[in-house]
Enzyme design. Structure first.
Site, PDB file in Angstrom:
ATOM      1  CG  HIS A 128      77.096  65.050   4.077  1.00 27.98           C
ATOM      2  ND1 HIS A 128      76.917  66.289   4.869  1.00 27.98           N
ATOM      3  CD2 HIS A 128      77.365  64.177   4.617  1.00 27.98           C
ATOM      4  CE1 HIS A 128      77.180  65.869   5.983  1.00 27.98           C
ATOM      5  NE2 HIS A 128      77.449  64.612   5.921  1.00 27.98           N
ATOM      6  CD1 TRP A 183      85.409  64.173  10.219  1.00 25.51           C
ATOM      7  CD2 TRP A 183      87.732  64.662  10.551  1.00 25.51           C
ATOM      8  NE1 TRP A 183      85.840  65.492   9.546  1.00 25.51           N
ATOM      9  CE2 TRP A 183      87.232  65.669   9.869  1.00 25.51           C
ATOM     10  CE3 TRP A 183      89.165  64.664  10.883  1.00 25.51           C
ATOM     11  CZ2 TRP A 183      88.254  66.739   9.289  1.00 25.51           C
ATOM     12  CZ3 TRP A 183      89.901  65.889  10.274  1.00 25.51           C
ATOM     13  CH2 TRP A 183      89.256  66.762   9.623  1.00 25.51           C
ATOM     14  CE1 TYR A 237      82.739  63.143  13.936  1.00 31.02           C
ATOM     15  CE2 TYR A 237      82.324  62.990  11.662  1.00 31.02           C
ATOM     16  CZ  TYR A 237      82.284  63.562  12.517  1.00 31.02           C
ATOM     17  OH  TYR A 237      82.632  65.007  12.506  1.00 31.02           O
ATOM     18  NE  ARG A 284      78.342  57.957  11.254  1.00 32.48           N
ATOM     19  CZ  ARG A 284      78.644  59.180  10.790  1.00 32.48           C
ATOM     20  NH1 ARG A 284      78.601  59.149   9.394  1.00 32.48           N
ATOM     21  NH2 ARG A 284      78.470  60.197  11.184  1.00 32.48           N
ATOM     22  CE  LYS A 306      85.290  67.711  11.814  1.00 36.29           C
ATOM     23  NZ  LYS A 306      84.046  67.977  12.086  1.00 36.29           N
ATOM     24  N   GLY A 329      79.940  70.164  14.102  1.00 37.78           N
ATOM     25  CA  GLY A 329      78.858  70.700  14.023  1.00 37.78           C
ATOM     26  C   GLY A 329      77.545  70.177  13.900  1.00 37.78           C
ATOM     27  N   GLY A 386      81.374  72.926   9.915  1.00 40.19           N
ATOM     28  CA  GLY A 386      81.178  73.412   8.421  1.00 40.19           C
ATOM     29  C   GLY A 386      79.699  74.160   8.237  1.00 40.19           C
ATOM     30  NE  ARG A 387      76.618  69.611   7.800  1.00 36.45           N
ATOM     31  CZ  ARG A 387      76.433  68.143   8.326  1.00 36.45           C
ATOM     32  NH1 ARG A 387      75.147  67.970   7.693  1.00 36.45           N
ATOM     33  NH2 ARG A 387      76.864  67.495   9.232  1.00 36.45           N
TER      34      ARG A 387
END
Ligand code: FBP
Length: 281
Positions: free
Chosen positions: A29, A149, A151, A153, A204, A230, A258-259
């Site tokens: 990011h 991970w 995801y 997309r 994850k 998260g 994390g965040r």
């Protein structure tokens, strides 16, 4: 499972539960994630949270793993090396996150597990599936764990005219819940299942909005363990804790976040609450 992998699994997942601190966002990011609390940009601060917060693993890319190798080793927090990555400056609709480091390099850096992001649904999915399956085989031959991970997309999963049957179900789910398409139970469950099929020890995945829907994700990945990712920091701490309760009730092994930890003013406080939820003490 080899004896060594079993032993490392018990370090990352004591009592079959997991609480991982993710810190690859500086790459994924950018440093904008550190703007509000500049100390978050310093790895010393993060490693201190991981240690005192009793995290069972910390995720970084190779740059930090190499620069802080002795500090990570001294902390006793298991290292999970992220092998692929891409920056958010690249905004093409079909993402590709290429492998940057090898399993062998991860072992040299002392990693007990490797991580890799898979964007199923992207026009580059074949390359990512292939890279990850190779990573899984290499990791297992070296006796370490592989975490996906997962995801999904890419342009195809946002295409309302797509012929995909899963997408049709996901669009119905979206109509009922207003969730983002890549967080609908059908899409998340499919990503989780692909992780199992490719041999991941743990996947994850994103939160799907309810314990019932997350149970389908856990069932789809079984016997691969599932950890919730998260996402952006929630407005209130309670909101985040309630998601964690949901996924644990659904059978998830825990979290890899994390965040929602390090962007909070008191990261150790929320870490303790999470440890209490996950381990009961
Ligand atoms: P967060 O808990 O901060 O969301 O971190 C989990 C994570 O998977 C990171 O490991 C990764 O850098 C990031 O999310 C990817 O986020 P995005 O969903 O925006 O690609």
């Amino acid at each position: 499972m080899s004896e060594k992998r079993e032993e490392l699994k018990n370090r990352i997942m004591p009592e079959d539960k997991v609480m991982i601190l993710a810190y690859d966002q500086g790459f994924e990011h950018g440093p904008r994630e550190f703007l509000e609390h500049p100390e978050v940009g310093k790895f010393e601060y993060i490693l201190d949270i991981a240690t005192k917060g009793r995290f069972t693993g910390i995720v970084v890319h190779a740059g930090l793993a190499e620069k802080y190798a002795s500090e990570i080793a001294d902390s006793g927090v298991p290292l999970i090396l992220k092998l692929n990555g891409k920056s958010e400056l690249y905004t093409e609709e079909d993402p590709f996150s290429p492998q940057l480091y090898t399993v062998e390099e991860a072992c040299t850096l002392g990693a007990v597990a490797v991580g890799y992001t898979v964007h199923s649904g992207s026009k580059y999915e074949a390359e990512m599936h292939k890279e990850f399956s190779k990573i899984v085989r290499e990791a297992h031959s070296k006796g370490i764990m592989a975490i996906g991970w997962m995801y999904p997309r890419g342009k195809a999963i946002f295409d309302r005219k797509s012929a995909s049957k899963t997408l049709k179900i996901a669009l119905d789910e979206q109509e009922q819940t207003n969730q983002a398409i890549d967080e609908t139970p059908s899409i998340v469950a499919y990503g989780a299942r692909i992780g199992l099929e490719l041999g991941a020890d743990m996947v994850k995945v994103k939160y799907t909005g309810s314990p019932e829907s997350f149970r389908w994700v856990v069932q789809s990945a079984y016997p691969t363990k599932v950890a919730m990712s998260g996402g952006p920091i929630t407005k209130t701490e309670e909101e985040f804790l309630s998601r964690v309760k949901d996924v644990l009730a659904a059978g998830a092994a825990g979290i890899a976040v994390g965040r929602n930890i390090w962007q909070r003013p008191d990261p150790l406080d929320i870490s303790n609450k999470l440890h209490q939820l996950i381990y009961g003490y």
